[in-house]
Enzyme design. Structure first.
Site, mmCIF file in Angstrom:
data_model
loop_
_atom_site.group_PDB
_atom_site.id
_atom_site.type_symbol
_atom_site.label_atom_id
_atom_site.label_comp_id
_atom_site.label_asym_id
_atom_site.label_seq_id
_atom_site.Cartn_x
_atom_site.Cartn_y
_atom_site.Cartn_z
ATOM 1 N N PRO A 1 1.497 -8.837 0.467
ATOM 2 C CA PRO A 1 2.335 -8.282 1.526
ATOM 3 C C PRO A 1 1.538 -7.336 2.421
ATOM 4 O O PRO A 1 0.750 -6.521 1.927
ATOM 5 C CB PRO A 1 3.424 -7.522 0.764
ATOM 6 C CG PRO A 1 3.460 -8.145 -0.590
ATOM 7 C CD PRO A 1 2.047 -8.590 -0.876
ATOM 8 N N ASP B 1 -10.837 2.049 0.769
ATOM 9 C CA ASP B 1 -10.485 1.161 -0.345
ATOM 10 C C ASP B 1 -11.442 -0.020 -0.508
ATOM 11 O O ASP B 1 -11.372 -0.740 -1.500
ATOM 12 C CB ASP B 1 -9.071 0.589 -0.133
ATOM 13 C CG ASP B 1 -7.972 1.609 -0.424
ATOM 14 O OD1 ASP B 1 -8.270 2.644 -1.046
ATOM 15 O OD2 ASP B 1 -6.818 1.345 -0.034
ATOM 16 N N LYS C 1 -4.823 -4.391 -4.866
ATOM 17 C CA LYS C 1 -5.100 -3.170 -5.643
ATOM 18 C C LYS C 1 -3.811 -2.375 -5.825
ATOM 19 O O LYS C 1 -2.987 -2.307 -4.905
ATOM 20 C CB LYS C 1 -6.138 -2.356 -4.879
ATOM 21 C CG LYS C 1 -6.269 -0.917 -5.238
ATOM 22 C CD LYS C 1 -5.994 0.094 -4.104
ATOM 23 C CE LYS C 1 -4.648 0.122 -3.511
ATOM 24 N NZ LYS C 1 -4.343 1.282 -2.618
HETATM 25 P P1 ATP Z 1 -4.030 0.210 2.251
HETATM 26 O O1 ATP Z 1 -3.370 0.023 0.924
HETATM 27 O O2 ATP Z 1 -5.514 -0.087 2.249
HETATM 28 O O3 ATP Z 1 -3.667 1.478 2.957
HETATM 29 P P2 ATP Z 1 -2.103 -1.664 3.203
HETATM 30 O O4 ATP Z 1 -2.125 -2.622 2.062
HETATM 31 O O5 ATP Z 1 -0.974 -0.709 3.246
HETATM 32 O O6 ATP Z 1 -3.486 -0.904 3.234
HETATM 33 P P3 ATP Z 1 -2.792 -3.812 4.968
HETATM 34 O O7 ATP Z 1 -2.053 -4.955 4.328
HETATM 35 O O8 ATP Z 1 -4.241 -3.759 4.752
HETATM 36 O O9 ATP Z 1 -2.105 -2.432 4.552
HETATM 37 O O10 ATP Z 1 -2.437 -3.852 6.549
HETATM 38 C C1 ATP Z 1 -2.421 -2.711 7.353
HETATM 39 C C2 ATP Z 1 -2.648 -3.142 8.813
HETATM 40 O O11 ATP Z 1 -4.016 -3.531 8.950
HETATM 41 C C3 ATP Z 1 -1.812 -4.327 9.248
HETATM 42 O O12 ATP Z 1 -0.691 -3.892 9.950
HETATM 43 C C4 ATP Z 1 -2.743 -5.165 10.108
HETATM 44 O O13 ATP Z 1 -2.437 -5.056 11.481
HETATM 45 C C5 ATP Z 1 -4.147 -4.599 9.886
HETATM 46 N N1 ATP Z 1 -5.094 -5.563 9.298
HETATM 47 C C6 ATP Z 1 -6.385 -5.682 9.632
HETATM 48 N N2 ATP Z 1 -6.978 -6.626 8.898
HETATM 49 C C7 ATP Z 1 -6.056 -7.130 8.063
HETATM 50 C C8 ATP Z 1 -6.090 -8.142 7.063
HETATM 51 N N3 ATP Z 1 -7.214 -8.832 6.784
HETATM 52 N N4 ATP Z 1 -4.966 -8.382 6.360
HETATM 53 C C9 ATP Z 1 -3.838 -7.674 6.638
HETATM 54 N N5 ATP Z 1 -3.745 -6.728 7.593
HETATM 55 C C10 ATP Z 1 -4.854 -6.450 8.308
#
Ligand code: ATP
Length: 295
Positions: free
Chosen positions: A103, A145, A11
């Protein structure tokens, strides 16, 4: 043995205003979210015979494969909701695997979209026991989200999110645009990003309505003009590599913007050759770009 593999789309936020913080510590936001072609693949298998109730593997070594993973929690949440819906429902063992391409901690909702795909896959394997509204309620309990990611997976790739971002309204989709994602590896944990936002006055930008109008009238120029992310002012001073990615993408894209709470930066392009040129310059700066499109 029944198996389903679903893509779990990343997203981006075309618009992200943070409007305040409630006494419970949650932030209120106004956001327009868009799914892009970059995706993980989530496989859910019901093994024959005896097996652990929930098992999870992931291709990315640093992603936890225990109850802290949103996919694991999605399975628990799904079984709870299914039992509530039908007391005769019987839980079954599930083996799940995430093939990670999004990522991690990039502001691209990687964990949320994996959880959404797991919910949908489990529901299909259970004969669609949960209707869409119940799925969305289960999704909201997992994270702000996740409801958007469910909608996107079910064919609504553009939506408005209010309250914590979880109150969704599907919006008309924009014409497919080329997207370049520049993730520089310096992740941005969401709680830390919000602590940086809290240090500044809340700035909701122009509000989400002009962006909704741009989508409704399919006015791409207005859409680029209305793209906004309140996290840029908070994150770029702390993440110079993200700012460098923004500068490179801005030279070629119709519009470059921080993705979610960072630290990935996205560029949207109407001209594919400009996107190719941006990717070449990112590679020269030792950043591996992802080239795709909006859904
Ligand atoms: P958002 O945009 O929803 O705030 P993000 O994209 O910045 O999230 P994610 O890639 O979802 O961040 O990862 C954040 C943390 O969540 C990671 O450091 C990881 O430890 C934890 N996590 C839990 N489940 C998952 C998953 N299925 N994939 C990736 N990270 C995960």
């Amino acid at each position: 043995m029944k198996t389903i593999t679903l893509p779990a789309y990343a997203k981006i936020n075309l618009y992200l205003g943070v409007t305040g913080k409630l006494p419970n510590g949650y932030h209120t936001v106004e956001t327009v979210m868009q799914a892009i072609s970059l995706h993980d693949d989530v496989t859910v298998t019901c093994p024959d015979g005896d097996a652990d109730p929930i098992a999870l593997t992931c291709s990315a070594p640093h992603v936890p494969c225990d109850e802290s993973n949103l996919v694991w929690r999605a399975a628990q949440r799904f079984f709870d909701a299914a039992e509530q819906k039908n007391p005769d429902f019987r839980r079954f063992p599930v083996q799940m695997h995430i093939e990670k391409h999004i990522p991690v901690a990039g502001g691209l909702a990687g964990g949320s979209t994996d959880a959404a795909a797991a919910l949908i896959a489990l529901n299909r394997l259970s004969g669609d026991i949960l209707d869409r509204d119940t799925l969305l309620t289960s999704a909201a309990a997992l994270g702000a989200d996740v409801p958007f990611c469910v909608l996107a997976n079910l064919g609504h790739p553009t939506a408005l999110g209010l309250h914590y971002g979880e109150q969704m309204t599907a919006l008309p989709s924009l014409q497919p645009l080329t997207v370049v994602v520049a993730a520089n590896g310096e992740g941005c944990p969401t709680p830390w990003a919000y602590s940086r936002i809290d240090a500044l006055p809340y700035d909701a930008g122009d509000g989400y309505r002009p962006m909704v109008d741009a989508l409704t009238t399919a006015d791409t120029a207005a859409l680029f003009a209305q793209m906004y992310n309140a996290f840029e002012a908070a994150i770029y001073p702390e993440r110079p590599l993200a700012k460098a990615c923004h500068n490179i993408l801005s030279r070629y894209a119709d519009r470059a913007l921080l993705s979610g709470s960072g630290s990935a930066v996205i560029g949207l392009f109407t001209d594919q050759s400009q996107a190719d040129a941006a990717c070449a310059e990112l590679r020269n700066a030792d950043i591996v770009p992802y080239l795709g499109r909006t859904l």
